[in-house]
Design a protein around this motif. Structure first.
Motif, mmCIF file in Angstrom:
data_model
loop_
_atom_site.group_PDB
_atom_site.id
_atom_site.type_symbol
_atom_site.label_atom_id
_atom_site.label_comp_id
_atom_site.label_asym_id
_atom_site.label_seq_id
_atom_site.Cartn_x
_atom_site.Cartn_y
_atom_site.Cartn_z
ATOM 1 N N PRO A 114 0.798 -1.233 0.000
ATOM 2 C CA PRO A 114 0.000 0.000 0.000
ATOM 3 C C PRO A 114 0.831 1.285 0.000
ATOM 4 O O PRO A 114 0.308 2.354 -0.257
ATOM 5 C CB PRO A 114 -0.814 -0.108 1.287
ATOM 6 C CG PRO A 114 0.073 -0.876 2.209
ATOM 7 C CD PRO A 114 0.820 -1.857 1.333
ATOM 8 N N ASN A 115 2.106 1.213 0.292
ATOM 9 C CA ASN A 115 2.961 2.407 0.303
ATOM 10 C C ASN A 115 3.754 2.483 -0.996
ATOM 11 O O ASN A 115 4.978 2.586 -0.991
ATOM 12 C CB ASN A 115 3.890 2.395 1.515
ATOM 13 C CG ASN A 115 3.110 2.495 2.799
ATOM 14 O OD1 ASN A 115 2.216 3.322 2.930
ATOM 15 N ND2 ASN A 115 3.408 1.634 3.748
ATOM 16 N N GLU A 122 5.568 9.297 -4.669
ATOM 17 C CA GLU A 122 5.057 8.617 -3.477
ATOM 18 C C GLU A 122 3.566 8.359 -3.617
ATOM 19 O O GLU A 122 2.907 8.910 -4.494
ATOM 20 C CB GLU A 122 5.369 9.457 -2.247
ATOM 21 C CG GLU A 122 6.872 9.599 -2.033
ATOM 22 C CD GLU A 122 7.221 10.332 -0.761
ATOM 23 O OE1 GLU A 122 6.317 10.601 0.057
ATOM 24 O OE2 GLU A 122 8.410 10.626 -0.584
ATOM 25 N N LYS A 123 3.021 7.534 -2.722
ATOM 26 C CA LYS A 123 1.636 7.067 -2.836
ATOM 27 C C LYS A 123 0.609 8.190 -2.911
ATOM 28 O O LYS A 123 -0.429 8.034 -3.547
ATOM 29 C CB LYS A 123 1.289 6.106 -1.706
ATOM 30 C CG LYS A 123 1.160 6.739 -0.341
ATOM 31 C CD LYS A 123 0.738 5.707 0.677
ATOM 32 C CE LYS A 123 0.467 6.366 2.001
ATOM 33 N NZ LYS A 123 -0.074 5.434 2.968
ATOM 34 N N VAL A 169 -2.188 7.360 -8.600
ATOM 35 C CA VAL A 169 -3.458 6.633 -8.596
ATOM 36 C C VAL A 169 -3.202 5.311 -9.308
ATOM 37 O O VAL A 169 -2.620 5.287 -10.394
ATOM 38 C CB VAL A 169 -4.557 7.424 -9.341
ATOM 39 C CG1 VAL A 169 -5.828 6.608 -9.473
ATOM 40 C CG2 VAL A 169 -4.817 8.745 -8.643
ATOM 41 N N VAL A 170 -3.640 4.217 -8.689
ATOM 42 C CA VAL A 170 -3.489 2.893 -9.285
ATOM 43 C C VAL A 170 -4.871 2.409 -9.697
ATOM 44 O O VAL A 170 -5.795 2.398 -8.877
ATOM 45 C CB VAL A 170 -2.842 1.897 -8.288
ATOM 46 C CG1 VAL A 170 -2.708 0.521 -8.924
ATOM 47 C CG2 VAL A 170 -1.498 2.416 -7.808
ATOM 48 N N ILE A 224 -1.252 5.148 -12.859
ATOM 49 C CA ILE A 224 -0.653 3.953 -13.442
ATOM 50 C C ILE A 224 -1.712 3.292 -14.311
ATOM 51 O O ILE A 224 -2.745 2.855 -13.821
ATOM 52 C CB ILE A 224 -0.136 2.988 -12.360
ATOM 53 C CG1 ILE A 224 0.943 3.668 -11.512
ATOM 54 C CG2 ILE A 224 0.408 1.708 -13.007
ATOM 55 C CD1 ILE A 224 1.466 2.817 -10.383
ATOM 56 N N LEU A 225 -1.444 3.245 -15.609
ATOM 57 C CA LEU A 225 -2.409 2.720 -16.573
ATOM 58 C C LEU A 225 -2.297 1.211 -16.758
ATOM 59 O O LEU A 225 -3.299 0.526 -16.927
ATOM 60 C CB LEU A 225 -2.226 3.406 -17.927
ATOM 61 C CG LEU A 225 -2.361 4.926 -17.917
ATOM 62 C CD1 LEU A 225 -1.993 5.499 -19.267
ATOM 63 C CD2 LEU A 225 -3.772 5.330 -17.503
#
Length: 144
Positions: free
Chosen positions: A37-38, A51-52, A56-57, A137-138
């Protein structure tokens, strides 16, 4: 030149050029340096890692569950004896009592869990929004 001249392919490209081009979004490549998650991502040709909070994932790249329905006109299920491993590590034998009628199988509601999360070292394709204010992130990068 009129955007609606030429073949349908040419018209489509011209409409995108005229109305759909977004100067605030670029496609870039990078490498996952820390998994969710980080999550952290090193974008190619950039000095800093993302950084997180700045990435967006998309859901399909995460560990997640989805509800599904399965319908098949052909089904082949074995009622053979199987061996599984219990939580304590000991093997146990069991049989599956699943009946298939008329060669069809329907599971009206089931849950599937996707476990293939992004991992450190994986290459990804990203949309860079507003000159690095946010990244999406696509997909994973795959090269043959």
């Amino acid at each position: 030149m009129d955007a609606l001249e030429g073949s349908w392919e040419t018209r489509g490209v011209n409409v995108i050029k005229l109305y759909g081009h977004n100067k605030d979004v670029d496609i870039v490549f990078g490498t996952i340096t820390a998994p969710p998650p980080n999550i952290r991502v090193k974008v190619d040709n950039e000095t800093l890692e993302i950084e997180k909070d700045d990435v967006v994932v998309l859901q399909y790249l995460t560990k997640h569950k989805r509800k599904i329905r399965i319908t098949s006109n052909t089904a082949s299920l074995s009622k053979e004896e199987a061996t599984s491993i219990a939580l304590d590590g000991s093997p146990y034998k069991h049989k599956h009592d699943i009946e298939v009628s008329n060669g069809s199988l329907t599971v009206t509601e089931a849950e599937i869990e996707y476990l293939d999360e992004l991992k450190a070292g994986e290459r990804v394709v990203l949309a860079e929004i507003e000159k690095g204010q946010k990244y999406v992130i696509l997909d994973r990068e795959v090269i043959y």
